[in-house]
Scaffold this active site. Structure first.
Site, short mmCIF file in Angstrom:
data_model
loop_
_atom_site.label_atom_id
_atom_site.label_comp_id
_atom_site.label_asym_id
_atom_site.label_seq_id
_atom_site.Cartn_x
_atom_site.Cartn_y
_atom_site.Cartn_z
N GLU A 273 0.83 -1.21 0.00
CA GLU A 273 0.00 0.00 0.00
C GLU A 273 0.86 1.26 0.00
OE1 GLU A 273 -2.19 -0.34 3.67
OE2 GLU A 273 -3.31 -2.09 3.03
N PRO A 274 1.76 1.41 -0.96
CA PRO A 274 2.65 2.58 -0.93
C PRO A 274 1.93 3.87 -1.34
CG PRO A 274 2.97 1.38 -2.96
CD PRO A 274 1.98 0.58 -2.15
N CYS A 346 -3.68 33.39 9.98
CA CYS A 346 -3.53 34.08 11.27
C CYS A 346 -3.20 33.09 12.38
CB CYS A 346 -4.79 34.86 11.58
SG CYS A 346 -4.98 36.18 10.40
#
Ligand code: LLP
Length: 427
Positions: A273-274, A346
């Site tokens: 599952e890279p 912010c």
């Protein structure tokens, strides 16, 4: 090796100067190189070409359907963690029989969607999930193919937030207690036990934790066989780490070699599952300098480069203290200074780089935040009501916008002012 290189002092993506794309699509934007994506997918996948395997790309790392469809074209599958990711994978043309569904919190609706789509495997992470899946499958009169995600209690030696295979992490079922749940599942009418899966963490720069967890999984598969439970799929989770700064991760082929050696003659299809190793260095974030300023306090002074991309666009530096190399799109010579490269959000935590030795830049200069292809756009948000940025893909001397910049209107899509606020009825 990636396809973001300077040519005559200009950063190019394959054959196009990044500045040309910036002048057409505006900034900020994510930019992916098709050649790099292809090269990295194949570098990983080819390591396993001599054994039965499926490379299921981790959709969470980069989920644009253009990217997913590219990998589907190479025979890749998908590792998904939500109904939304399943939708994307199917839209991109990923074969459902190559889709595996991970995650600790699958809802009933998501399980139903997975079953309806005919996915290859559910990676079940708890006893309650097993029973929920059994119930949904019974209602639909189908059989759910499953693996359990076992937790091998192996230290991946990576950042605490992205380490998942330790006993203290929320993921999976402790490997030492998993036998019982396998036996329970094997008795269930609407459940078919097919595999064992594990994923111990992300950005691993050592091979040994992978080998250690495979060793534990292998011995567990042996114990299952003694109980008559035959395993057809072994899923080893995510891929190896990448170089952001000076990390020296193993080449995918070294990783593949070590895994194949440890697998030995075990007869099962290997699932991988890279995410990061394929897309991480195949994408950059392009941003423009808005202002430069120096804040002085006492005998201290601090230089800031304020750019138009913030922590909502690339959250990794703020969230994990992650390092991303940042380079000017037009090569600079001359003096440098130590700066913080910050965004417009912010929050003091809104930075892309801290105390970085950086070339003198000025308003309007373009900068490239490197290694941003994985967990970049997918983790972006609308915080501070900032439309999410565009995604662009280059192939040779062509480029295409693969996701438009969000509009102002999209920011308030689905919102409304209720009638009781419009007419003050005295309550
Ligand atoms: N499989 C499972 C079950 C996962 O949880 C993950 C990543 C992968 C595969 C893919 O791992 P990779 O090959 O990309 O290392 N947002 C963090 C990374 C979170 C990783 C979560 N799971 C970051 O930006 O570093």
């Amino acid at each position: 090796m990636n396809h973001f290189q300077y040519k005559d002092g200009e950063l190019c993506c394959e054959d196009i100067p990044v500045s040309v794309i910036a002048s057409e699509v505006g900034t900020p934007f994510y930019l992916y190189s098709k050649a790099t994506l292809s090269r990295h997918f194949q570098a990983f996948d080819s390591g396993f070409s001599d054994i039965d395997h499926i490379t299921c790309f981790a959709v969470k790392s980069c989920s644009n359907i253009a990217v997913l469809s590219l990998f589907a074209g190479y025979g890749g599958g998908a590792d998904i963690v939500s109904g939304g990711e399943l939708f994307r994978a199917l839209q991109a043309g990923v074969d459902p029989r190559k889709i595996i569904y991970s995650g600790v919190g699958k809802s009933e609706e998501e399980l139903r969607y997975g079953l309806k789509s005919g996915i290859l495997l559910f990676n079940v992470e708890s006893e309650q999930e097993l029973h929920r899946l059994g119930k949904v499958a019974a209602e639909m009169d189908v059989t759910a193919p499953i693996s359990f995600r076992v937790n091998p209690d192996v230290d991946p030696k990576t950042h605490a937030y992205i380490s998942t295979g330790l006993a203290k992490n929320k993921f999976g079922i402790p490997i030492n207690e998993a036998l019982e749940i396998y036996q329970q599942a094997a008795e269930m009418e609407h459940i078919k036990v097919m595999g064992v899966s594990c994923h111990i963490g992300s950005q691993l720069t050592l091979i040994s934790p992978f080998v250690e967890s495979l060793r534990k999984v292998k011995s567990f598969v042996g114990r299952l066989a003694e109980k008559g439970i035959i395993i057809n799929y072994i899923d080893l989770g995510g891929g190896v780490g990448i170089t952001y700064d000076d990390e020296k991760p193993p080449h995918p082929h070294e990783y593949a070699k070590a895994i194949k050696e440890e697998l030995g003659g075990l007869k099962a299809t290997l699932i991988l599952e890279p995410g990061r190793v394929i897309v991480g260095n195949a994408g950059i974030l392009v941003t423009e300098v808005q202002y430069t300023k120096t804040n002085r306090g006492g005998d201290k002074e601090k230089n800031f480069v304020v750019v138009d991309a913030g922590m909502n666009d690339l959250t990794r530096p703020s969230l994990y203290g992650a390092f991303h190399s940042i380079i000017p799109v037009k090569e600079k010579e001359g003096t440098s200074q130590v700066v913080d490269i910050v965004g417009p959000i912010c929050e003091t935590g809104d930075f892309l780089a801290k105390d970085r030795e950086f070339a003198q830049v000025e308003q309007g200069d373009l900068l490239a935040v490197m290694s941003a292809g994985a967990y970049g756009f997918t983790m972006s948000s609308n915080y501070n009501s900032r439309p999410r940025v565009a995604e662009v893909m280059v192939s040779g001397d062509r480029f295409a916008v693969i996701r438009e910049r969000e509009s102002m209107e999209s920011l308030i899509q689905g919102e409304s002012i209720p009638e009781f606020l419009e007419k003050d009825d005295g309550r």
